[in-house]
Design a protein around this motif. Structure first.
Motif, PDB file in Angstrom:
ATOM      1  N   LYS A   1      35.154 -30.860 -10.698  1.00  0.00           N
ATOM      2  CA  LYS A   1      36.424 -31.197 -11.340  1.00  0.00           C
ATOM      3  C   LYS A   1      36.205 -31.318 -12.845  1.00  0.00           C
ATOM      4  N   PRO A   2      37.291 -31.173 -13.637  1.00  0.00           N
ATOM      5  CA  PRO A   2      37.119 -31.162 -15.099  1.00  0.00           C
ATOM      6  C   PRO A   2      36.414 -32.393 -15.647  1.00  0.00           C
ATOM      7  N   HIS A   3      36.725 -33.584 -15.100  1.00  0.00           N
ATOM      8  CA  HIS A   3      36.113 -34.785 -15.680  1.00  0.00           C
ATOM      9  C   HIS A   3      34.599 -34.788 -15.487  1.00  0.00           C
ATOM     10  N   ALA A   4      34.109 -34.292 -14.327  1.00  0.00           N
ATOM     11  CA  ALA A   4      32.669 -34.284 -14.070  1.00  0.00           C
ATOM     12  C   ALA A   4      31.962 -33.250 -14.938  1.00  0.00           C
ATOM     13  N   ALA A   5      32.559 -32.078 -15.074  1.00  0.00           N
ATOM     14  CA  ALA A   5      31.968 -31.063 -15.949  1.00  0.00           C
ATOM     15  C   ALA A   5      31.959 -31.543 -17.400  1.00  0.00           C
ATOM     16  N   GLY A   6      33.026 -32.241 -17.806  1.00  0.00           N
ATOM     17  CA  GLY A   6      33.088 -32.761 -19.162  1.00  0.00           C
ATOM     18  C   GLY A   6      32.017 -33.808 -19.426  1.00  0.00           C
ATOM     19  N   VAL A   7      31.761 -34.646 -18.425  1.00  0.00           N
ATOM     20  CA  VAL A   7      30.705 -35.647 -18.548  1.00  0.00           C
ATOM     21  C   VAL A   7      29.356 -34.971 -18.749  1.00  0.00           C
ATOM     22  N   PHE A   8      29.077 -33.979 -17.935  1.00  0.00           N
ATOM     23  CA  PHE A   8      27.775 -33.322 -18.016  1.00  0.00           C
ATOM     24  C   PHE A   8      27.582 -32.673 -19.380  1.00  0.00           C
ATOM     25  N   ARG A   9      28.649 -32.149 -19.933  1.00  0.00           N
ATOM     26  CA  ARG A   9      28.557 -31.505 -21.245  1.00  0.00           C
ATOM     27  C   ARG A   9      28.293 -32.529 -22.345  1.00  0.00           C
ATOM     28  N   ARG A  10      28.794 -33.761 -22.172  1.00  0.00           N
ATOM     29  CA  ARG A  10      28.683 -34.775 -23.226  1.00  0.00           C
ATOM     30  C   ARG A  10      27.413 -35.621 -23.129  1.00  0.00           C
ATOM     31  N   LEU A  11      26.629 -35.462 -22.084  1.00  0.00           N
ATOM     32  CA  LEU A  11      25.368 -36.190 -21.990  1.00  0.00           C
ATOM     33  C   LEU A  11      24.435 -35.759 -23.118  1.00  0.00           C
ATOM     34  N   TRP A  12      23.600 -36.665 -23.590  1.00  0.00           N
ATOM     35  CA  TRP A  12      22.619 -36.296 -24.597  1.00  0.00           C
ATOM     36  C   TRP A  12      21.675 -35.242 -24.019  1.00  0.00           C
ATOM     37  N   PRO A  13      21.234 -34.286 -24.837  1.00  0.00           N
ATOM     38  CA  PRO A  13      20.431 -33.163 -24.332  1.00  0.00           C
ATOM     39  C   PRO A  13      19.194 -33.576 -23.542  1.00  0.00           C
ATOM     40  N   ASP A  14      18.487 -34.628 -23.978  1.00  0.00           N
ATOM     41  CA  ASP A  14      17.272 -35.010 -23.260  1.00  0.00           C
ATOM     42  C   ASP A  14      17.594 -35.585 -21.887  1.00  0.00           C
ATOM     43  N   VAL A  15      18.765 -36.197 -21.739  1.00  0.00           N
ATOM     44  CA  VAL A  15      19.205 -36.717 -20.437  1.00  0.00           C
ATOM     45  C   VAL A  15      19.616 -35.556 -19.541  1.00  0.00           C
ATOM     46  N   ARG A  16      20.424 -34.673 -20.078  1.00  0.00           N
ATOM     47  CA  ARG A  16      20.917 -33.534 -19.302  1.00  0.00           C
ATOM     48  C   ARG A  16      19.771 -32.651 -18.813  1.00  0.00           C
ATOM     49  N   ALA A  17      18.703 -32.562 -19.571  1.00  0.00           N
ATOM     50  CA  ALA A  17      17.609 -31.639 -19.243  1.00  0.00           C
ATOM     51  C   ALA A  17      16.879 -31.999 -17.958  1.00  0.00           C
ATOM     52  N   VAL A  18      16.925 -33.276 -17.524  1.00  0.00           N
ATOM     53  CA  VAL A  18      16.181 -33.675 -16.321  1.00  0.00           C
ATOM     54  C   VAL A  18      17.103 -33.919 -15.131  1.00  0.00           C
ATOM     55  N   ILE A  19      18.362 -33.498 -15.263  1.00  0.00           N
ATOM     56  CA  ILE A  19      19.344 -33.677 -14.195  1.00  0.00           C
ATOM     57  C   ILE A  19      19.670 -32.329 -13.571  1.00  0.00           C
ATOM     58  N   ARG A  20      19.722 -32.287 -12.246  1.00  0.00           N
ATOM     59  CA  ARG A  20      20.155 -31.097 -11.517  1.00  0.00           C
ATOM     60  C   ARG A  20      21.270 -31.527 -10.565  1.00  0.00           C
ATOM     61  N   PRO A  21      22.528 -31.321 -10.927  1.00  0.00           N
ATOM     62  CA  PRO A  21      23.624 -31.824 -10.094  1.00  0.00           C
ATOM     63  C   PRO A  21      23.759 -31.062  -8.772  1.00  0.00           C
ATOM     64  N   LEU A  22      24.260 -31.766  -7.792  1.00  0.00           N
ATOM     65  CA  LEU A  22      24.728 -31.156  -6.549  1.00  0.00           C
ATOM     66  C   LEU A  22      26.251 -31.130  -6.656  1.00  0.00           C
ATOM     67  N   TRP A  23      26.786 -29.983  -7.075  1.00  0.00           N
ATOM     68  CA  TRP A  23      28.227 -29.827  -7.268  1.00  0.00           C
ATOM     69  C   TRP A  23      28.906 -29.563  -5.923  1.00  0.00           C
ATOM     70  N   ASN A  24      30.076 -30.174  -5.722  1.00  0.00           N
ATOM     71  CA  ASN A  24      30.792 -30.061  -4.453  1.00  0.00           C
ATOM     72  C   ASN A  24      32.220 -29.586  -4.662  1.00  0.00           C
ATOM     73  N   LEU A  25      32.567 -28.480  -4.009  1.00  0.00           N
ATOM     74  CA  LEU A  25      33.954 -28.049  -3.996  1.00  0.00           C
ATOM     75  C   LEU A  25      34.779 -29.005  -3.147  1.00  0.00           C
ATOM     76  N   PRO A  26      36.040 -29.238  -3.511  1.00  0.00           N
ATOM     77  CA  PRO A  26      36.896 -30.092  -2.689  1.00  0.00           C
ATOM     78  C   PRO A  26      37.377 -29.322  -1.455  1.00  0.00           C
ATOM     79  N   PRO A  27      38.002 -29.999  -0.500  1.00  0.00           N
ATOM     80  CA  PRO A  27      38.646 -29.273   0.605  1.00  0.00           C
ATOM     81  C   PRO A  27      39.730 -28.353   0.043  1.00  0.00           C
ATOM     82  N   LEU A  28      39.849 -27.191   0.615  1.00  0.00           N
ATOM     83  CA  LEU A  28      40.875 -26.231   0.201  1.00  0.00           C
ATOM     84  C   LEU A  28      41.697 -25.850   1.426  1.00  0.00           C
ATOM     85  N   PRO A  29      42.435 -26.799   1.984  1.00  0.00           N
ATOM     86  CA  PRO A  29      43.156 -26.541   3.233  1.00  0.00           C
ATOM     87  C   PRO A  29      44.219 -25.469   3.074  1.00  0.00           C
ATOM     88  N   GLY A  30      44.189 -24.530   3.995  1.00  0.00           N
ATOM     89  CA  GLY A  30      45.223 -23.509   4.034  1.00  0.00           C
ATOM     90  C   GLY A  30      45.067 -22.382   3.046  1.00  0.00           C
TER      91      GLY A  30
END
Length: 351
Positions: free
Chosen positions: A13-42
């Protein structure tokens, strides 16, 4: 440890992607997210590629260091189209596909084939919802028979559904890891716990509350055993939203919502949650006071500790005559995750 330091379980979702972009580079470099799509019923299979693109484009752009992409709520009829759509991002970007022992044979086959083509490996997500069930181990064995010995494998043990108040969560995590770690030569492994409790009106009746960090305690209980696999094991959690938030289907055009929200702060031993208001004449005063309650905590690390603390300090010290910098539910989520994720990385690096 050869794997990532921290694996946050995040929505696409936009807020999570925005957070990851705003993390300091040294913090972001050691993180590997498990991204999850929401349910897409129908959503029809022929439309899935376009719909998924609106979610995955944003997270693929910020995942330069790698991570995983999962569709844990995909419907059986969507399996083939989901695999085809996600394969594009796994092959052209840095994301790895994910499957698990409870997935359909079609989903497993699609994820394995994508992993074979993208050459960066496969995430095996094993979701434990209570006590360890040996049938999960059998399911993992069957899944590994599809991969072949040459495929890089990444184990994601997801204990997010194990209730925070269970004193035996560490014991169940150990039982799970003891059963799964010998099954393969894992390129990396991570133990994923829950996260902040779901904020409710009753919980915040007094204006604020504290909750223990059960998944942090579980992680340390596992590490204290000295098992041979402990140096390989990364840490993961669901950030500032409870695990159930991932299962919320998108509601385009939705308006309204409760008249209250929450600011969140992670300390070394607890989660601190303070009630805010989303509307009303007292909104600015109440929300700045909520931020002040956090920055006045003995455990507050100062505005220079990270972008989350900086936002909280700015909010707390802003003028009561202006709503600028007070934010709303999305900004509160962002500030909470920025602070939480930065604190987790600092804690793991120091420990």
């Amino acid at each position: 440890m050869s794997g990532p330091l921290y694996v946050p379980v995040l929505p696409t979702k936009p807020h999570a992607a925005g957070v990851f972009r705003r993390l300091w580079p040294d913090v972001r470099a050691v993180i590997r997210p498990l991204w999850n799509l929401p349910p897409l019923p129908g959503v029809l299979p022929e439309a899935l590629g376009t719909v998924i693109g609106t979610y995955v484009d944003r997270v693929s752009a910020v995942s330069r260091h790698g991570g995983w992409i999962d569709a844990p709520f995909g419907e059986d009829a969507q399996a083939a189209a989901l695999a085809e759509a996600l394969a594009v991002y796994c092959e052209l970007g840095w994301l790895r596909p994910v499957t698990g022992p409870e997935r359909t044979a079609e989903q497993q086959a699609g994820a394995v084939e994508t992993a074979r083509r993208c050459l960066r490996g496969l995430g095996v997500r094993v979701r434990v919802t209570g006590e360890w069930d040996g049938r999960l181990g059998e399911g993992v064995r069957g899944l590994l028979a599809l991969t072949g010995p040459e495929m890089p494998l990444h184990l994601l043990v997801d204990m997010g559904a194990v209730l925070d108040d269970r004193p035996d969560a560490g014991k169940e995590a150990l039982r799970t890891l003891d059963a799964l770690m010998p099954l393969a030569v894992w390129r990396s492994a991570a133990l994923l716990g829950g996260g902040f409790p779901r904020a409710t009106a009753d919980m915040l009746e007094e204006g604020s509350c504290e909750a223990s960090r059960a998944e942090w305690r579980m992680w340390h209980e596992v590490r204290a055993t000295g098992r041979a696999y402990v140096p390989l094991l990364g840490y993961g959690d669901y950030g500032v939203q409870p695990p159930g938030a991932l299962a919320q289907a998108p509601t385009p055009g939705r308006k309204g919502g409760p008249p209250w929200g929450a600011l969140r702060y992670t300390t070394d031993s607890a989660y601190f949650v303070v009630k805010t208001l989303t509307r009303g004449p007292d909104r600015v005063a109440v929300n700045r006071a909520a931020a002040r309650r956090i920055i006045e905590l003995a455990e507050f690390r100062g505005s220079g500790a990270g972008p989350g603390e900086e936002w909280l300090s700015d909010c707390a010290n802003g003028p009561l005559t202006s709503s600028e910098g007070v934010g709303g539910p999305t900004e509160w989520l962002k500030a909470g995750n920025l602070q939480h994720m930065t604190h987790i990385v600092r804690s793991l690096s120091d420990g």
